[in-house]
Design a protein around this motif. Structure first.
Motif, PDB file in Angstrom:
ATOM      1  N   ARG A 145      50.458  48.796  17.644  1.00  0.00           N
ATOM      2  CA  ARG A 145      50.386  50.259  17.774  1.00  0.00           C
ATOM      3  C   ARG A 145      49.170  50.683  18.603  1.00  0.00           C
ATOM      4  O   ARG A 145      49.254  51.591  19.429  1.00  0.00           O
ATOM      5  N   ARG A 146      48.025  50.013  18.404  1.00  0.00           N
ATOM      6  CA  ARG A 146      46.816  50.368  19.160  1.00  0.00           C
ATOM      7  C   ARG A 146      47.009  50.071  20.647  1.00  0.00           C
ATOM      8  O   ARG A 146      46.572  50.832  21.498  1.00  0.00           O
ATOM      9  N   LEU A 147      47.653  48.955  20.936  1.00  0.00           N
ATOM     10  CA  LEU A 147      47.875  48.610  22.342  1.00  0.00           C
ATOM     11  C   LEU A 147      48.889  49.547  23.004  1.00  0.00           C
ATOM     12  O   LEU A 147      48.837  49.768  24.211  1.00  0.00           O
ATOM     13  N   ALA A 148      49.806  50.087  22.207  1.00  0.00           N
ATOM     14  CA  ALA A 148      50.838  50.967  22.751  1.00  0.00           C
ATOM     15  C   ALA A 148      50.350  52.403  22.941  1.00  0.00           C
ATOM     16  O   ALA A 148      50.946  53.169  23.705  1.00  0.00           O
ATOM     17  N   SER A 149      49.268  52.763  22.281  1.00  0.00           N
ATOM     18  CA  SER A 149      48.755  54.131  22.348  1.00  0.00           C
ATOM     19  C   SER A 149      47.666  54.241  23.412  1.00  0.00           C
ATOM     20  O   SER A 149      46.641  53.551  23.347  1.00  0.00           O
ATOM     21  N   ALA A 150      47.874  55.147  24.354  1.00  0.00           N
ATOM     22  CA  ALA A 150      46.883  55.345  25.417  1.00  0.00           C
ATOM     23  C   ALA A 150      45.562  55.848  24.838  1.00  0.00           C
ATOM     24  O   ALA A 150      44.482  55.415  25.264  1.00  0.00           O
ATOM     25  N   ALA A 151      45.630  56.745  23.866  1.00  0.00           N
ATOM     26  CA  ALA A 151      44.404  57.285  23.258  1.00  0.00           C
ATOM     27  C   ALA A 151      43.641  56.183  22.526  1.00  0.00           C
ATOM     28  O   ALA A 151      42.408  56.089  22.632  1.00  0.00           O
ATOM     29  N   ALA A 152      44.361  55.332  21.793  1.00  0.00           N
ATOM     30  CA  ALA A 152      43.703  54.239  21.065  1.00  0.00           C
ATOM     31  C   ALA A 152      43.105  53.229  22.038  1.00  0.00           C
ATOM     32  O   ALA A 152      41.991  52.729  21.824  1.00  0.00           O
ATOM     33  N   ARG A 153      43.818  52.946  23.128  1.00  0.00           N
ATOM     34  CA  ARG A 153      43.291  52.007  24.133  1.00  0.00           C
ATOM     35  C   ARG A 153      42.011  52.548  24.748  1.00  0.00           C
ATOM     36  O   ARG A 153      41.047  51.817  24.954  1.00  0.00           O
ATOM     37  N   SER A 154      41.989  53.853  25.043  1.00  0.00           N
ATOM     38  CA  SER A 154      40.801  54.471  25.620  1.00  0.00           C
ATOM     39  C   SER A 154      39.631  54.393  24.632  1.00  0.00           C
ATOM     40  O   SER A 154      38.500  54.066  25.017  1.00  0.00           O
ATOM     41  N   GLU A 155      39.911  54.695  23.372  1.00  0.00           N
ATOM     42  CA  GLU A 155      38.869  54.615  22.340  1.00  0.00           C
ATOM     43  C   GLU A 155      38.335  53.192  22.224  1.00  0.00           C
ATOM     44  O   GLU A 155      37.123  52.967  22.155  1.00  0.00           O
ATOM     45  N   ASP A 156      39.249  52.222  22.225  1.00  0.00           N
ATOM     46  CA  ASP A 156      38.830  50.824  22.112  1.00  0.00           C
ATOM     47  C   ASP A 156      38.029  50.385  23.334  1.00  0.00           C
ATOM     48  O   ASP A 156      37.059  49.627  23.199  1.00  0.00           O
ATOM     49  N   GLN A 157      38.419  50.850  24.524  1.00  0.00           N
ATOM     50  CA  GLN A 157      37.668  50.501  25.732  1.00  0.00           C
ATOM     51  C   GLN A 157      36.223  50.991  25.642  1.00  0.00           C
ATOM     52  O   GLN A 157      35.291  50.288  26.046  1.00  0.00           O
ATOM     53  N   GLN A 158      36.035  52.187  25.082  1.00  0.00           N
ATOM     54  CA  GLN A 158      34.680  52.719  24.908  1.00  0.00           C
ATOM     55  C   GLN A 158      33.891  51.879  23.900  1.00  0.00           C
ATOM     56  O   GLN A 158      32.715  51.580  24.116  1.00  0.00           O
ATOM     57  N   LEU A 159      34.541  51.503  22.809  1.00  0.00           N
ATOM     58  CA  LEU A 159      33.869  50.679  21.801  1.00  0.00           C
ATOM     59  C   LEU A 159      33.500  49.307  22.369  1.00  0.00           C
ATOM     60  O   LEU A 159      32.413  48.777  22.107  1.00  0.00           O
ATOM     61  N   ILE A 160      34.399  48.739  23.159  1.00  0.00           N
ATOM     62  CA  ILE A 160      34.156  47.424  23.772  1.00  0.00           C
ATOM     63  C   ILE A 160      33.009  47.531  24.774  1.00  0.00           C
ATOM     64  O   ILE A 160      32.107  46.686  24.799  1.00  0.00           O
ATOM     65  N   ALA A 161      33.024  48.575  25.594  1.00  0.00           N
ATOM     66  CA  ALA A 161      31.956  48.765  26.578  1.00  0.00           C
ATOM     67  C   ALA A 161      30.611  48.930  25.877  1.00  0.00           C
ATOM     68  O   ALA A 161      29.592  48.374  26.317  1.00  0.00           O
ATOM     69  N   HIS A 162      30.601  49.671  24.788  1.00  0.00           N
ATOM     70  CA  HIS A 162      29.364  49.860  24.021  1.00  0.00           C
ATOM     71  C   HIS A 162      28.885  48.527  23.443  1.00  0.00           C
ATOM     72  O   HIS A 162      27.692  48.219  23.483  1.00  0.00           O
ATOM     73  N   ALA A 163      29.816  47.727  22.926  1.00  0.00           N
ATOM     74  CA  ALA A 163      29.450  46.412  22.369  1.00  0.00           C
ATOM     75  C   ALA A 163      28.919  45.492  23.458  1.00  0.00           C
ATOM     76  O   ALA A 163      27.954  44.757  23.243  1.00  0.00           O
ATOM     77  N   LEU A 164      29.525  45.546  24.628  1.00  0.00           N
ATOM     78  CA  LEU A 164      29.056  44.716  25.749  1.00  0.00           C
ATOM     79  C   LEU A 164      27.668  45.157  26.205  1.00  0.00           C
ATOM     80  O   LEU A 164      26.837  44.338  26.578  1.00  0.00           O
ATOM     81  N   ALA A 165      27.411  46.464  26.192  1.00  0.00           N
ATOM     82  CA  ALA A 165      26.102  46.978  26.600  1.00  0.00           C
ATOM     83  C   ALA A 165      25.025  46.579  25.595  1.00  0.00           C
ATOM     84  O   ALA A 165      23.874  46.372  25.957  1.00  0.00           O
ATOM     85  N   ASP A 166      25.401  46.465  24.317  1.00  0.00           N
ATOM     86  CA  ASP A 166      24.447  46.075  23.269  1.00  0.00           C
ATOM     87  C   ASP A 166      24.028  44.624  23.377  1.00  0.00           C
ATOM     88  O   ASP A 166      22.930  44.269  22.966  1.00  0.00           O
ATOM     89  N   VAL A 167      24.875  43.774  23.911  1.00  0.00           N
ATOM     90  CA  VAL A 167      24.587  42.338  23.944  1.00  0.00           C
ATOM     91  C   VAL A 167      23.319  42.030  24.728  1.00  0.00           C
ATOM     92  O   VAL A 167      22.426  41.362  24.212  1.00  0.00           O
ATOM     93  N   PRO A 168      23.131  42.525  25.983  1.00  0.00           N
ATOM     94  CA  PRO A 168      21.890  42.214  26.693  1.00  0.00           C
ATOM     95  C   PRO A 168      20.661  42.804  26.008  1.00  0.00           C
ATOM     96  O   PRO A 168      19.605  42.199  25.994  1.00  0.00           O
ATOM     97  N   GLU A 169      20.800  44.017  25.429  1.00  0.00           N
ATOM     98  CA  GLU A 169      19.678  44.628  24.725  1.00  0.00           C
ATOM     99  C   GLU A 169      19.235  43.766  23.555  1.00  0.00           C
ATOM    100  O   GLU A 169      18.060  43.562  23.322  1.00  0.00           O
ATOM    101  N   ARG A 170      20.179  43.269  22.800  1.00  0.00           N
ATOM    102  CA  ARG A 170      19.845  42.411  21.656  1.00  0.00           C
ATOM    103  C   ARG A 170      19.212  41.118  22.123  1.00  0.00           C
ATOM    104  O   ARG A 170      18.283  40.626  21.518  1.00  0.00           O
ATOM    105  N   ALA A 171      19.732  40.578  23.217  1.00  0.00           N
ATOM    106  CA  ALA A 171      19.201  39.310  23.710  1.00  0.00           C
ATOM    107  C   ALA A 171      17.771  39.479  24.199  1.00  0.00           C
ATOM    108  O   ALA A 171      16.927  38.623  23.963  1.00  0.00           O
ATOM    109  N   SER A 172      17.469  40.611  24.888  1.00  0.00           N
ATOM    110  CA  SER A 172      16.105  40.811  25.378  1.00  0.00           C
ATOM    111  C   SER A 172      15.164  41.218  24.257  1.00  0.00           C
ATOM    112  O   SER A 172      13.965  40.954  24.326  1.00  0.00           O
ATOM    113  N   ALA A 173      15.670  41.861  23.216  1.00  0.00           N
ATOM    114  CA  ALA A 173      14.823  42.277  22.101  1.00  0.00           C
ATOM    115  C   ALA A 173      14.564  41.141  21.123  1.00  0.00           C
ATOM    116  O   ALA A 173      13.615  41.197  20.350  1.00  0.00           O
TER     117      ALA A 173
END
Length: 193
Positions: A145-173
């Motif tokens: 259902r999440r993959l079929a919903s454009a709104a859910a995919r957009s929300e997940d893309q934002q969450l994934i991008a945020h998680a990816l952005a956190d990875v370098p910050e955590r590594a440098s900290a």
């Protein structure tokens, strides 16, 4: 974080519940009989349940290190999948225990000559498979259902991008590990014989 093909994972998740239902039906058929040849009757089922448990554990691992963990509800679903994987493994163990309980009459004089104890273990194995199948069906439907919903995919893309952005910050900290001192050469003592 690894990027996984979530459509393929959805398909694989969706295949687990029917496989468990088929195995449960086989367990029930054996359980209703006399279990006169426990190794021949139960071992093939046990092996298939163990193989499925390994496949499910591998998929659980793959999902846990992928973008799925960052998606909405991903961490909770991973917890459900971890539980289901253990239920499938337990079902395989219970099948093996059913074989043991039915064959222990060959080892011990006071062993139960009836298949009652083995039937009980097979019933428990079937219950674990049914619970795991329910979990897999629900997780597969939710991901689909999440993959079929454009709104859910957009929300997940934002969450994934945020998680990816956190990875370098955590590594440098993260504090850098202190290098270990070089080993000091110890004088060697001569051993007298």
């Amino acid at each position: 974080m690894q990027i996984a093909d979530l459509a393929e994972h959805t398909r694989l998740l969706g295949e687990v519940a029917p496989a468990l239902n088929d195995l449960h039906a086989e367990v029930e058929q054996v359980r209703k009989g006399e279990i006169a040849k426990p190794v021949r009757e139960i071992a093939p089922i046990s092996l298939r349940v163990q193989e499925l448990a390994m496949q499910c554990t591998r998929q659980f691992h793959d999902l846990s290190v992928s973008q799925y963990a960052a998606m909405k509800g991903g961490d909770e679903n991973l917890a459900h999948l971890a539980s289901a994987c253990s239920q499938i493994s337990l079902a395989a163990t219970l099948c093996n225990l059913a074989i043991h309980l039915r064959t222990e009459i060959l080892l011990y004089e006071d062993a139960d000559p009836t298949p009652a104890a083995s039937r009980d273990q097979l019933r428990r194995a079937g219950d674990e498979m049914k619970r795991a199948a329910t979990t897999y069906r629900a997780v597969a439907q939710q991901l689909s259902r999440r993959l079929a919903s454009a709104a859910a995919r957009s929300e997940d893309q934002q969450l994934i991008a945020h998680a990816l952005a956190d990875v370098p910050e955590r590594a440098s900290a993260a504090p850098r590990p202190t290098p270990l001192p070089a080993p000091v050469a110890q004088p060697t003592a001569h051993i007298r014989r």
